[in-house]
Design a protein around this motif. Structure first.
Motif, PDB file in Angstrom:
ATOM      1  N   GLY A 133       0.788  -1.225   0.000  1.00 21.62           N
ATOM      2  CA  GLY A 133       0.000   0.000   0.000  1.00 21.62           C
ATOM      3  C   GLY A 133       0.817   1.270   0.000  1.00 21.62           C
ATOM      4  N   LEU A 134       1.938   1.274   0.732  1.00 22.72           N
ATOM      5  CA  LEU A 134       2.761   2.491   0.826  1.00 22.72           C
ATOM      6  C   LEU A 134       3.931   2.465  -0.152  1.00 22.72           C
ATOM      7  N   ALA A 135       4.699   1.363  -0.154  1.00 22.35           N
ATOM      8  CA  ALA A 135       5.895   1.302  -1.005  1.00 22.35           C
ATOM      9  C   ALA A 135       5.610   0.795  -2.412  1.00 22.35           C
ATOM     10  N   GLY A 136       4.446   0.177  -2.635  1.00 26.20           N
ATOM     11  CA  GLY A 136       4.087  -0.296  -3.976  1.00 26.20           C
ATOM     12  C   GLY A 136       4.876  -1.508  -4.435  1.00 26.20           C
ATOM     13  N   LEU A 137       5.320  -2.355  -3.498  1.00 26.58           N
ATOM     14  CA  LEU A 137       6.092  -3.555  -3.836  1.00 26.58           C
ATOM     15  C   LEU A 137       5.188  -4.783  -3.698  1.00 26.58           C
ATOM     16  N   LEU A 138       4.881  -5.438  -4.796  1.00 25.23           N
ATOM     17  CA  LEU A 138       3.947  -6.566  -4.794  1.00 25.23           C
ATOM     18  C   LEU A 138       4.628  -7.801  -4.209  1.00 25.23           C
ATOM     19  N   ASP A 139       4.229  -8.166  -2.991  1.00 24.26           N
ATOM     20  CA  ASP A 139       4.827  -9.288  -2.257  1.00 24.26           C
ATOM     21  C   ASP A 139       3.804 -10.412  -2.147  1.00 24.26           C
ATOM     22  N   LEU A 140       4.062 -11.537  -2.819  1.00 25.78           N
ATOM     23  CA  LEU A 140       3.166 -12.692  -2.763  1.00 25.78           C
ATOM     24  C   LEU A 140       3.694 -13.799  -1.856  1.00 25.78           C
ATOM     25  N   GLY A 141       4.803 -13.536  -1.194  1.00 26.24           N
ATOM     26  CA  GLY A 141       5.378 -14.534  -0.281  1.00 26.24           C
ATOM     27  C   GLY A 141       5.353 -14.081   1.155  1.00 26.24           C
ATOM     28  N   TYR A 142       4.378 -13.231   1.494  1.00 24.95           N
ATOM     29  CA  TYR A 142       4.330 -12.634   2.827  1.00 24.95           C
ATOM     30  C   TYR A 142       4.111 -13.666   3.924  1.00 24.95           C
ATOM     31  N   VAL A 143       3.459 -14.777   3.562  1.00 24.25           N
ATOM     32  CA  VAL A 143       3.189 -15.815   4.550  1.00 24.25           C
ATOM     33  C   VAL A 143       4.489 -16.436   5.088  1.00 24.25           C
ATOM     34  N   ALA A 144       5.585 -16.299   4.345  1.00 23.40           N
ATOM     35  CA  ALA A 144       6.872 -16.841   4.810  1.00 23.40           C
ATOM     36  C   ALA A 144       7.290 -16.192   6.124  1.00 23.40           C
ATOM     37  N   PHE A 145       7.085 -14.886   6.258  1.00 25.52           N
ATOM     38  CA  PHE A 145       7.459 -14.183   7.490  1.00 25.52           C
ATOM     39  C   PHE A 145       6.506 -14.561   8.627  1.00 25.52           C
ATOM     40  N   PHE A 146       5.272 -14.819   8.282  1.00 27.80           N
ATOM     41  CA  PHE A 146       4.288 -15.328   9.242  1.00 27.80           C
ATOM     42  C   PHE A 146       4.761 -16.667   9.809  1.00 27.80           C
ATOM     43  N   ALA A 147       5.257 -17.531   8.924  1.00 27.20           N
ATOM     44  CA  ALA A 147       5.774 -18.848   9.329  1.00 27.20           C
ATOM     45  C   ALA A 147       7.028 -18.699  10.185  1.00 27.20           C
ATOM     46  N   VAL A 148       7.884 -17.757   9.826  1.00 26.64           N
ATOM     47  CA  VAL A 148       9.118 -17.533  10.594  1.00 26.64           C
ATOM     48  C   VAL A 148       8.775 -17.161  12.035  1.00 26.64           C
ATOM     49  N   GLY A 149       7.794 -16.276  12.215  1.00 29.58           N
ATOM     50  CA  GLY A 149       7.392 -15.879  13.560  1.00 29.58           C
ATOM     51  C   GLY A 149       6.815 -17.038  14.355  1.00 29.58           C
ATOM     52  N   ALA A 150       5.932 -17.822  13.713  1.00 30.56           N
ATOM     53  CA  ALA A 150       5.294 -18.942  14.407  1.00 30.56           C
ATOM     54  C   ALA A 150       6.323 -19.997  14.811  1.00 30.56           C
ATOM     55  N   TYR A 151       7.207 -20.359  13.884  1.00 33.27           N
ATOM     56  CA  TYR A 151       8.205 -21.400  14.175  1.00 33.27           C
ATOM     57  C   TYR A 151       9.279 -20.904  15.131  1.00 33.27           C
ATOM     58  N   SER A 152       9.551 -19.603  15.116  1.00 34.54           N
ATOM     59  CA  SER A 152      10.553 -19.088  16.059  1.00 34.54           C
ATOM     60  C   SER A 152      10.076 -19.278  17.499  1.00 34.54           C
TER      61      SER A 152
END
Length: 398
Positions: A133-152
């Protein structure tokens, strides 16, 4: 365009739809009695319904074009107008705050659990809103960071016994590091190419978690993840759900505050400039590489903290919880709500998560209704439920 021509087009649409649905709606083969039943009444309903909805669709399209002309004159949305009127806005916020605090005591544990899931997606949507929304960078792998937080959280607790409150910031920091690692290779990419690379990154993380049994326990996942402690007090099941609800509410409020401050800061203005025109942004002296890395890193940090909350809520995680469809849903919350709009992203996340749950009464039709709502929203509100309107600054002569 005259009414006569509109009716003619609707009749043609109804006839075409009747032709397409004829084998399904009219012909019925009874295999027991070996007869063919002709249900012509169904064809009449299909024709009448198609004609009605075609006329309604054309009317709504016409109203949309007329509304667009009015919005061009008055750019402020209804929510923004309300927010400028303090006499209305402040009491509304007080009432909303009281409702949020009383929610787990007014509704069942099932409803509170659903709301926790919705608020997790609000947090994820706000994080992705920084990147898209702000930087205009289309990220379709955002769930990877979600997984990193959960597994950490799951792994740090399993191996080292770290509690939730220590794992929460650590999960965010680890996700931020992964966001920067992803950002470096894609600094020169944008558009579809950036989307493909981020999509691949998300799948790499999921496949690593699924196949590296010694590290992540593979498809079996990690169970018995502890819920957040309350000063060493053992909480009941309902008490732990209510406690987790208040934690996620506090984190969402903190996220809104931080992202709102970032949006109006020097970094936020650099992101918006990058979104509008990368070349002009670089020509004005903005470091494009640092600006992109900040967007990826800060956006990923909120996903990491959301992952820690998710692991604490479910008490069990495995790679199947972090598929590409989760990224698509998070992206939909941003696009449907309104890219760049904090209020829009919140409303989009609540709609996308709560609507399918409350449509369970419609059984097999609920996903059709859900899909129809998304289509209608994208046709008649392409800017989102509450689209973002850029602030204008005026210099007053003293």
């Amino acid at each position: 365009m005259t009414i006569k021509s509109e009716i003619k087009k609707s009749i043609l649409a109804a006839l075409w739809f009747m032709f397409l649905t004829f084998p399904i709606m009219v012909i019925r083969v009874n295999t027991v009695e070996n007869i063919v039943q002709w249900r012509w009444i169904n064809m009449a309903f299909v024709g009448a319904g198609s004609f009605f909805f075609s006329m309604l669709w054309r009317y709504m399209i016409k109203q949309k074009s007329m509304k667009a002309k009015k919005e061009a004159i008055d750019k402020l949305s209804f929510v923004q107008k309300i927010s400028q009127k303090k006499k209305i806005f402040i009491p509304l916020m007080i009432l909303l705050g009281c409702f949020i605090l009383a929610f787990p005591h007014l509704f069942s544990m099932y409803q509170t659990n659903i709301m926790i899931s919705a608020l997790i997606y609000v947090m994820l949507g706000l994080g992705l809103n920084i990147v898209i929304g702000l930087a205009g960078l289309l990220d379709l792998g955002y769930v990877a960071f979600f997984a990193v937080g959960a597994y950490s959280y799951a792994l740090l607790n399993y191996h080292y016994g770290l509690i939730f409150w220590i794992a929460l910031p650590l999960g965010g920091i680890l996700a931020l590091i992964f966001g920067v690692i992803l950002g470096y290779p894609v600094l020169r990419l944008r558009g579809d190419y950036l989307a493909i690379v981020t999509l691949g990154f998300g799948e790499i993380i999921r496949l690593v978690l699924e196949n590296w049994n010694d590290f992540s326990f593979g498809p079996s996942g990690i169970a018995n993840i502890p819920k957040p402690p309350l000063f060493g007090v053992d909480l009941s099941l309902s008490g732990s759900i209510i406690y987790l609800y208040y934690i996620i509410v506090g984190l969402v409020i903190f996220t809104i505050f931080v992202i709102n401050r970032l949006e109006n800061s020097r970094i936020g203005r650099a992101w918006i400039a990058l979104k509008d025109d990368e070349i002009a942004c670089q020509a004005m002296g903005i470091d494009k590489a640092k600006t992109k890395l900040r967007a990826f890193g800060l956006g990923a940090m909120w996903a990491g903290m959301g992952g820690v909350i998710f692991a604490a809520k479910t008490t069990f995680i495995n790679p199947a919880s972090f598929t590409i469809w989760e990224s698509v849903i998070i992206l939909c919350t941003v696009v449907l709500g309104g890219m760049g709009s904090i209020t829009g992203v919140i409303s989009g996340a609540l709609l996308l998560i709560l609507l399918p749950e409350y449509l369970r009464a419609f059984a097999e039709f609920r996903m059709i209704i859900f899909g129809a709502v998304l289509v209608l929203m994208m046709v008649f509100r392409p800017g989102g439920i509450i689209k973002n309107v850029r602030k204008t600054y005026k210099f007053q002569k003293t």
